[in-house]
Motif scaffolding. Structure first.
Motif, mmCIF file in Angstrom:
data_model
loop_
_atom_site.group_PDB
_atom_site.id
_atom_site.type_symbol
_atom_site.label_atom_id
_atom_site.label_comp_id
_atom_site.label_asym_id
_atom_site.label_seq_id
_atom_site.Cartn_x
_atom_site.Cartn_y
_atom_site.Cartn_z
ATOM 1 N N VAL A 186 0.890 -1.191 -0.015
ATOM 2 C CA VAL A 186 -0.043 -0.053 0.122
ATOM 3 C C VAL A 186 0.837 1.349 0.049
ATOM 4 C CG1 VAL A 186 -1.646 1.370 1.208
ATOM 5 C CG2 VAL A 186 -1.899 -1.209 0.882
ATOM 6 N N LEU A 187 2.132 1.187 0.768
ATOM 7 C CA LEU A 187 2.790 2.390 0.738
ATOM 8 C C LEU A 187 3.522 2.567 -0.584
ATOM 9 C CD1 LEU A 187 4.747 2.176 4.075
ATOM 10 C CD2 LEU A 187 3.364 4.083 3.176
ATOM 11 N N HIS A 188 3.898 1.592 -1.403
ATOM 12 C CA HIS A 188 4.319 1.571 -2.693
ATOM 13 C C HIS A 188 3.241 2.304 -3.619
ATOM 14 C CE1 HIS A 188 6.401 0.496 -6.506
ATOM 15 N NE2 HIS A 188 5.276 -0.030 -6.800
ATOM 16 N N PHE A 189 1.953 1.591 -3.438
ATOM 17 C CA PHE A 189 0.933 2.426 -4.273
ATOM 18 C C PHE A 189 0.638 3.737 -3.931
ATOM 19 C CE2 PHE A 189 -3.341 3.399 -4.293
ATOM 20 C CZ PHE A 189 -3.732 3.283 -5.947
ATOM 21 N N LEU A 190 0.648 3.960 -2.898
ATOM 22 C CA LEU A 190 0.398 5.586 -2.544
ATOM 23 C C LEU A 190 1.470 6.608 -2.978
ATOM 24 C CD1 LEU A 190 -1.121 5.153 1.305
ATOM 25 C CD2 LEU A 190 -2.217 5.671 -0.827
ATOM 26 N N LYS A 191 2.803 5.793 -2.829
ATOM 27 C CA LYS A 191 3.970 6.849 -3.140
ATOM 28 C C LYS A 191 3.898 6.937 -4.826
ATOM 29 C CE LYS A 191 9.073 7.008 -3.072
ATOM 30 N NZ LYS A 191 10.270 6.248 -2.671
ATOM 31 N N GLU A 192 3.497 5.843 -5.591
ATOM 32 C CA GLU A 192 3.569 5.897 -6.827
ATOM 33 C C GLU A 192 2.302 6.821 -7.345
ATOM 34 O OE1 GLU A 192 5.616 4.629 -9.510
ATOM 35 O OE2 GLU A 192 6.910 4.366 -7.448
ATOM 36 N N SER A 193 1.392 7.110 -6.486
ATOM 37 C CA SER A 193 0.269 7.703 -6.904
ATOM 38 C C SER A 193 0.338 9.120 -6.260
ATOM 39 C CB SER A 193 -1.073 7.280 -6.229
ATOM 40 O OG SER A 193 -1.322 5.910 -6.423
ATOM 41 N N THR B 56 7.877 6.524 19.110
ATOM 42 C CA THR B 56 8.196 6.258 17.719
ATOM 43 C C THR B 56 7.908 6.948 16.834
ATOM 44 O OG1 THR B 56 8.444 3.749 18.720
ATOM 45 C CG2 THR B 56 8.157 3.891 16.242
ATOM 46 N N ASN B 57 8.754 7.291 15.727
ATOM 47 C CA ASN B 57 8.342 7.932 14.537
ATOM 48 C C ASN B 57 7.317 7.105 13.688
ATOM 49 O OD1 ASN B 57 9.770 9.936 15.082
ATOM 50 N ND2 ASN B 57 11.403 9.577 13.623
ATOM 51 N N ILE B 58 6.098 7.871 13.229
ATOM 52 C CA ILE B 58 5.110 6.970 12.662
ATOM 53 C C ILE B 58 4.808 7.471 11.344
ATOM 54 C CG2 ILE B 58 2.545 6.444 12.674
ATOM 55 C CD1 ILE B 58 2.462 6.711 15.854
ATOM 56 N N VAL B 59 4.792 6.681 10.269
ATOM 57 C CA VAL B 59 4.643 6.735 8.989
ATOM 58 C C VAL B 59 2.972 7.257 8.567
ATOM 59 C CG1 VAL B 59 4.687 5.747 6.513
ATOM 60 C CG2 VAL B 59 6.441 5.473 8.189
ATOM 61 N N VAL B 60 2.664 8.289 8.271
ATOM 62 C CA VAL B 60 1.393 8.718 7.784
ATOM 63 C C VAL B 60 1.231 9.201 6.528
ATOM 64 C CG1 VAL B 60 -0.465 10.497 8.508
ATOM 65 C CG2 VAL B 60 0.861 9.260 10.332
#
Length: 423
Positions: A41-48, A241-245
């Motif tokens: 999902v992170l890959h998809f969001l980044k590519e989008s 902890t640093n959180i990815v959002v």
């Protein structure tokens, strides 16, 4: 003319490419890809092109009382600006207390900007009227309606601003399912306790929510608010902890299908489980397809909706859809502890989303919506704990339960389902 054709071709190509990514992932088994659901999902969001940041602190606010206590305290500490964008501000005690506080901040030199949706205001039974807005503005608060109704009125029916965003000093932001109203604390007589979910975010994701607010504010007011004062640098979170959002926003005519695709990708990426709470569950075809395919792959899909609702026909239409999913293999619960208005989803115990979007056509095809996708096991576990606790206040949808429903109720569900594209 040639330039217009080229731009149209480019736009359609981008949409097709995004759809191809989803289709290719949907047709490959997860084990052949070798990636976890959050990585996919992170890959998809980044590519989008979705903004993703990894230095955030996130706090879940699991009741109206928690949300308003936290929000009011953050506003009290504001030094430069307070930005508020809500579907509606109900003219009641909590909204009046908020405007009193905002007026005090104005006296301290803080800039206060508030926006609400004209339809959202009109549709609640305690709207802000002209006399209320006049008094609010006289206290130094800038408050505007999004897309106010003008003739011909039908032009304003489609795209409403359903977001709930607050940004204080560019340092703290909030988003989730709650507007500004007493019933988030006191409930409503006909449906009981109002359950909902909100998030407090600190870190770079605040800039993304600020950008969303200022874009629509400047468009609506013809102002040009911006600059470093509204987008401060955010240091890494040292106390947690640093959180990815990832902030996934839906703006009509700009990225109309992004939120729907993000939901569909999240559901299809699941390898173990998908837990959903959503108040108006009449999903679009892409969400329904993702759910069906995940169920067929053996993923544990569990969905919770409320038995009661503030919108007629919706529970019946939802049960019609959910009965089909139940027969396919999903587990379905009907929440009886009031009205669960939360819009949350947890996937594989790895990531979750909290935001404003309902899983219906109104949210995913028409309105302005914003969801935070949070890639953190601890936050996801906190939501899953709440989810399992809420099951104790639910009735499970079973074949036996369905048989006991009256023919009339079944007919109403079928009939309401015909209006799915508009619900």
């Amino acid at each position: 003319m040639k330039l217009r054709i080229f731009i149209l071709f480019l736009f359609l190509s981008l949409l097709r490419a995004q759809a191809d990514v989803i289709d290719s992932l949907m047709t490959h088994p997860r084990d052949s890809i070798g990636l976890t659901s959050d990585s996919l999902v992170l890959h998809f969001l980044k590519e989008s092109g979705i903004p993703i940041s990894d230095n955030n602190k996130v706090k879940l606010l699991k009741s109206g009382r928690e949300k308003f206590i936290d929000l009011f305290e953050a506003i009290r500490e504001a030094k430069h600006h307070v930005h508020l964008e809500y579907f509606n501000f109900r003219n009641d005690s909590i909204a009046n207390a908020l405007f009193d506080l905002l007026a005090e901040k104005v006296k301290e030199g803080v800039e206060v900007r508030a926006m609400f949706d004209a339809f959202g205001n009109w549709s609640n039974n305690k709207p802000l009227k002209k006399k209320h807005l006049k008094k609010i503005r006289e206290r130094g608060i800038e408050i505007v309606k999004f897309d106010p109704f003008t003739f011909p009125y039908i032009n304003h029916a489609a795209h409403r601003d359903h977001r709930k965003i607050a940004v204080i000093d560019g340092k703290v932001a909030y988003t989730g399912g709650m507007n500004i109203a007493d019933y988030y604390i006191n409930g409503l007589p006909k449906i009981g306790t109002w359950r909902d979910m909100h998030t407090r975010i600190e870190g770079d994701a605040v800039n993304d929510l600020q950008e969303i607010f200022l874009t629509i504010w400047n468009k609506e007011t013809k102002q040009n608010i911006g600059g470093e004062a509204y987008f401060p640098q955010h240091a890494g979170q040292t106390d947690s902890t640093n959180i990815v959002v990832a902030i996934v926003d839906r703006t009509p005519k700009k990225n109309s299908r992004m939120l729907s695709h993000a939901y569909a990708m999240s559901i299809y990426s699941a390898q173990k489980n998908v837990h959903i709470v959503n108040p108006y569950f009449v999903p679009t075809s892409s969400i329904k397809k993702a759910l069906n395919r995940s169920i067929d792959r053996g993923v544990d899909v569990t969905i919770m909706v409320s038995s009661a609702s503030d919108i007629p026909f919706t529970p019946d239409a939802a049960l019609y859809k959910l009965h089909k999913l139940m027969k396919r293999g999903a587990t379905v619960y009907m929440y009886n502890g009031g009205f669960h208005h939360s819009k949350i989803m947890m996937v594989d115990d790895l990531f979750c989303t909290v935001g404003t979007a309902n899983l219906n056509s109104r949210s995913l095809r028409y309105d302005y919506e914003t969801n935070a996708f949070i890639f953190d096991k601890k936050i996801t576990a906190e939501l899953n704990t709440m989810f399992h606790e809420d099951i104790e206040h639910c009735t499970q949808l079973t074949p036996e339960f369905w048989k006991k429903r009256s023919p009339w109720k079944k007919f109403v569900g079928w009939f309401a389902n015909l209006f799915t594209p508009f619900l």
